[in-house]
Design a protein around this motif. Structure first.
Motif, PDB file in Angstrom:
ATOM      1  N   GLU A  68      35.896  34.030  46.697  1.00 42.46           N
ATOM      2  CA  GLU A  68      36.232  32.642  46.387  1.00 42.46           C
ATOM      3  C   GLU A  68      35.704  31.666  47.438  1.00 42.46           C
ATOM      4  N   ARG A 126      39.205  34.795  41.975  1.00 41.98           N
ATOM      5  CA  ARG A 126      40.088  33.698  42.362  1.00 41.98           C
ATOM      6  C   ARG A 126      41.392  34.307  42.872  1.00 41.98           C
ATOM      7  N   THR A 127      41.750  33.956  44.097  1.00 35.49           N
ATOM      8  CA  THR A 127      42.870  34.635  44.751  1.00 35.49           C
ATOM      9  C   THR A 127      44.188  34.440  44.020  1.00 35.49           C
ATOM     10  N   PRO A 144      44.163  39.819  47.127  1.00 40.91           N
ATOM     11  CA  PRO A 144      43.333  38.921  47.952  1.00 40.91           C
ATOM     12  C   PRO A 144      42.237  39.639  48.749  1.00 40.91           C
ATOM     13  N   ALA A 195      39.067  39.105  46.512  1.00 39.55           N
ATOM     14  CA  ALA A 195      39.061  37.807  45.837  1.00 39.55           C
ATOM     15  C   ALA A 195      38.921  36.655  46.828  1.00 39.55           C
ATOM     16  N   GLY A 196      39.563  36.784  47.995  1.00 35.64           N
ATOM     17  CA  GLY A 196      39.467  35.718  48.997  1.00 35.64           C
ATOM     18  C   GLY A 196      38.044  35.530  49.485  1.00 35.64           C
ATOM     19  N   GLY A 225      41.087  41.376  41.561  1.00 37.37           N
ATOM     20  CA  GLY A 225      40.575  40.290  42.389  1.00 37.37           C
ATOM     21  C   GLY A 225      39.056  40.219  42.372  1.00 37.37           C
TER      22      GLY A 225
END
Length: 352
Positions: free
Chosen positions: A131, A220-221, A124, A127-128, A215
């Motif tokens: 996203e 995408r988490t 994450p 990725a977070g 990530g």
């Protein structure tokens, strides 16, 4: 003249006092500014964004180390009261069993840490932001994407290194008094090899950075966490498969026959890999070569016909453990550096 000297001295003292006060004030201001610079800007932003994960890791590490210290104290009190090492563990019977049983679950839990941190910290981390669009907001500010990425990776790496170094040192300290006892932990097993020395630090860093890269690519988490789980499990399996190849296998040969009490004795704590019959010409035969004989006499005839004169045993001495760990860790550190380079090169244009 005396008055003049006194006055000059007095004036000098006042000047020194003012200069000392000014220097002290300047030093205090510089120190305060340095502290503020470390806890502000991008460092503060990244720490605050991931503070829940960072503090959870550090708190869990502190509790684990405290528990290990407590358990080691209990173990040492027991060993001292029973005269160890003059009196071996075998002579203590089942009394030492509770202490032996405490090692395996803890070491197995430590082995899962690279997987957990790879999934819940590494995946994450970028990725977070990719996203939910936070990366676009960062890119629009005065701070460069390289600075943002470096801070993210740097703080995550710092937390991982501090935590895993503490856990590795604590577990090694706990295990060290009974390290040579194969009934406690086999040093070639992942439960011992992957929880001491530099290996847990290197293995966890590679797992976390691998998760970060996954990530960053998937963006995408949830998907990144699932893929990272598979990645870290594969890393553990492959690492365990090649673990013994990190050492230099030693072959011990004998020429005193293969009868009773002829098997060569290995050094204490040595891990036996394989054994063969050794012929007079130096060839090696599988130990089951003459196992099909109906009687001992038939077996002896078979061995004599094959010109078997002794044994050849391959083993790894326990003294190689530290060197094997550093060699393996250096490979993992190199792979981690490669992933970091990929993130910086790939992320210069894609991390938005």
């Amino acid at each position: 003249m005396s008055i003049s000297t006194s006055g000059s001295t007095s004036h000098g003292s006042k000047t020194d006092g003012k200069n000392g006060t000014m220097n002290a004030t300047t030093d205090a201001t510089t120190t305060e500014a340095t502290r503020r610079s470390l806890l502000s800007g991008m460092n503060w932003l990244v720490w605050r964004q991931h503070r829940a994960a960072f503090w959870t890791i550090l708190a869990a590490t502190a509790l684990s180390v405290a528990w290990i210290v407590y358990r080691r104290g209990q173990m040492m009190d027991f060993l001292d009261s029973h005269g160890y090492p003059a009196k071996g563990l075998a002579e203590m019977g089942n009394e030492f069993a509770p202490f032996v049983n405490a090692f395996s679950p803890v070491s197995l839990a430590f082995v899962t840490i690279p997987i957990l941190l790879g999934v819940f910290l590494g995946a994450p981390l970028l990725a977070g932001d990719l996203e939910n669009g936070t990366s676009k907001l960062i890119a629009a500010q005065s701070m460069s994407r390289t600075r943002w990425l470096a801070t993210k990776l740097g703080l995550a790496a710092l937390v991982v290194v501090v935590s895993m170094t503490a856990l590795s040192a604590a577990f090694g300290w706990w295990w060290n008094p009974v390290k040579s006892e194969v009934t406690v932990l086999d040093w070639t097993s992942t439960e011992a090899f992957n929880t001491t020395g530099p290996v847990p630090v290197a293995l966890t860093l590679f797992s976390v950075f691998g998760g970060v890269a996954i990530g960053a690519v998937l963006r995408r988490t949830l998907m990144a966490m699932v893929v990272t789980f598979g990645f870290t499990v594969v890393v553990q399996v492959v690492w365990s498969y090649f673990l013994l190849s990190l050492g230099n296998v030693i072959t011990l040969t004998t020429n005193k026959g293969v009868g009773e009490n002829s098997t060569p004795s290995l050094p204490e704590g040595a891990y036996q890999i394989d054994e063969w019959y050794r012929t007079g010409s130096g060839d090696l035969l599988g130990w089951s070569t003459c196992a099909g004989g109906d009687t001992d006499a038939a077996r002896e005839v078979c061995l004599k016909k094959a010109d078997v004169v002794g044994w050849a045993v391959d083993y790894l001495p326990m003294s190689q453990m530290n060197g094997m760990q550093w060699f393996g860790a250096s490979i993992l550190f190199a792979l981690t550096a490669g992933v970091a380079v990929f993130l910086f090169v790939w992320g210069r244009k894609r991390l938005v």
